[in-house]
Motif scaffolding. Sequence first.
Motif, PDB file in Angstrom:
ATOM      1  N   CYS A 123       0.858  -1.190   0.000  1.00 18.56           N
ATOM      2  CA  CYS A 123       0.000   0.000   0.000  1.00 18.56           C
ATOM      3  C   CYS A 123       0.894   1.239   0.000  1.00 18.56           C
ATOM      4  O   CYS A 123       1.771   1.363   0.842  1.00 18.56           O
ATOM      5  CB  CYS A 123      -0.895  -0.010   1.238  1.00 18.56           C
ATOM      6  SG  CYS A 123      -1.792   1.533   1.492  1.00 18.56           S
ATOM      7  N   CYS A 173       0.648   3.364   3.417  1.00 14.99           N
ATOM      8  CA  CYS A 173       1.106   2.921   4.746  1.00 14.99           C
ATOM      9  C   CYS A 173       2.135   1.800   4.704  1.00 14.99           C
ATOM     10  O   CYS A 173       2.650   1.402   5.748  1.00 14.99           O
ATOM     11  CB  CYS A 173      -0.094   2.500   5.602  1.00 14.99           C
ATOM     12  SG  CYS A 173      -0.780   0.903   5.134  1.00 14.99           S
ATOM     13  N   ASN A 186       1.709  -1.371   3.990  1.00 17.28           N
ATOM     14  CA  ASN A 186       1.144  -2.692   4.241  1.00 17.28           C
ATOM     15  C   ASN A 186       1.335  -3.579   2.994  1.00 17.28           C
ATOM     16  O   ASN A 186       1.008  -3.168   1.880  1.00 17.28           O
ATOM     17  CB  ASN A 186      -0.359  -2.526   4.540  1.00 17.28           C
ATOM     18  CG  ASN A 186      -1.056  -3.820   4.884  1.00 17.28           C
ATOM     19  OD1 ASN A 186      -0.446  -4.759   5.367  1.00 17.28           O
ATOM     20  ND2 ASN A 186      -2.357  -3.849   4.638  1.00 17.28           N
ATOM     21  N   CYS A 217      -7.162  -1.099   1.782  1.00 19.65           N
ATOM     22  CA  CYS A 217      -6.078  -1.550   2.639  1.00 19.65           C
ATOM     23  C   CYS A 217      -6.632  -1.746   4.053  1.00 19.65           C
ATOM     24  O   CYS A 217      -7.273  -0.849   4.599  1.00 19.65           O
ATOM     25  CB  CYS A 217      -4.969  -0.500   2.646  1.00 19.65           C
ATOM     26  SG  CYS A 217      -3.707  -0.829   3.881  1.00 19.65           S
ATOM     27  N   CYS A 271      -4.932   1.009   6.634  1.00 21.90           N
ATOM     28  CA  CYS A 271      -5.193   2.456   6.620  1.00 21.90           C
ATOM     29  C   CYS A 271      -6.515   2.822   5.958  1.00 21.90           C
ATOM     30  O   CYS A 271      -6.894   3.989   5.954  1.00 21.90           O
ATOM     31  CB  CYS A 271      -4.049   3.202   5.937  1.00 21.90           C
ATOM     32  SG  CYS A 271      -3.979   2.970   4.151  1.00 21.90           S
TER      33      CYS A 271
HETATM   34 ZN   LIG Z   1      -2.555   1.181   3.622  1.00 21.09          ZN
END
Ligand SMILES: [Zn+2]
Length: 140
Positions: free
Chosen positions: A54, A57, A59, A103, A106
């Motif tokens: 992502c 963030c 991820n 996601c 976030c």
């Molecule tokens: Zn994210």
Amino acid sequence: MKSKPKKEYPIQKSKEEWEEILDPHSYHVLREKGTERPFTGQYYLNKETGIYECRACGNEIFHSSKKYDSGCGWPSFTEPIRPEAIDVQMDYSHFMIREEILCANCGGHLGHRFPDGPQDQGGIRYCINSVSMDFKKGDK
Ligand SMILES: [Zn+2]
């Protein structure tokens, strides 16, 4: 009509904080649920091995081993790297009923999924915007 209350995501930031972290195009897609133009994304034709994260963030969301060429104009995957890496919400916008992919960390908008993926790999197509992701090249 409003859909059910949105789930609380572990990472919460204000509009201003997201604008500082993200370039304008990524901000529009991730935070305002925009869509990049088909066949234009940086990862649409990427065939390298590695992990897609992502962009908001970090991820880890998809692995290159599940990426396939769907011909739809956006990076397409048959499944996420882990089921809990993503969140799925019903999306009733634009006079369609679609499953929105976000996601799980976030709440950033990643794309949608559709039931027209390769039949021998589960039959699902995760259709994801390149600008929602960063690609980390790896050897597995
Ligand atoms: Zn994210």
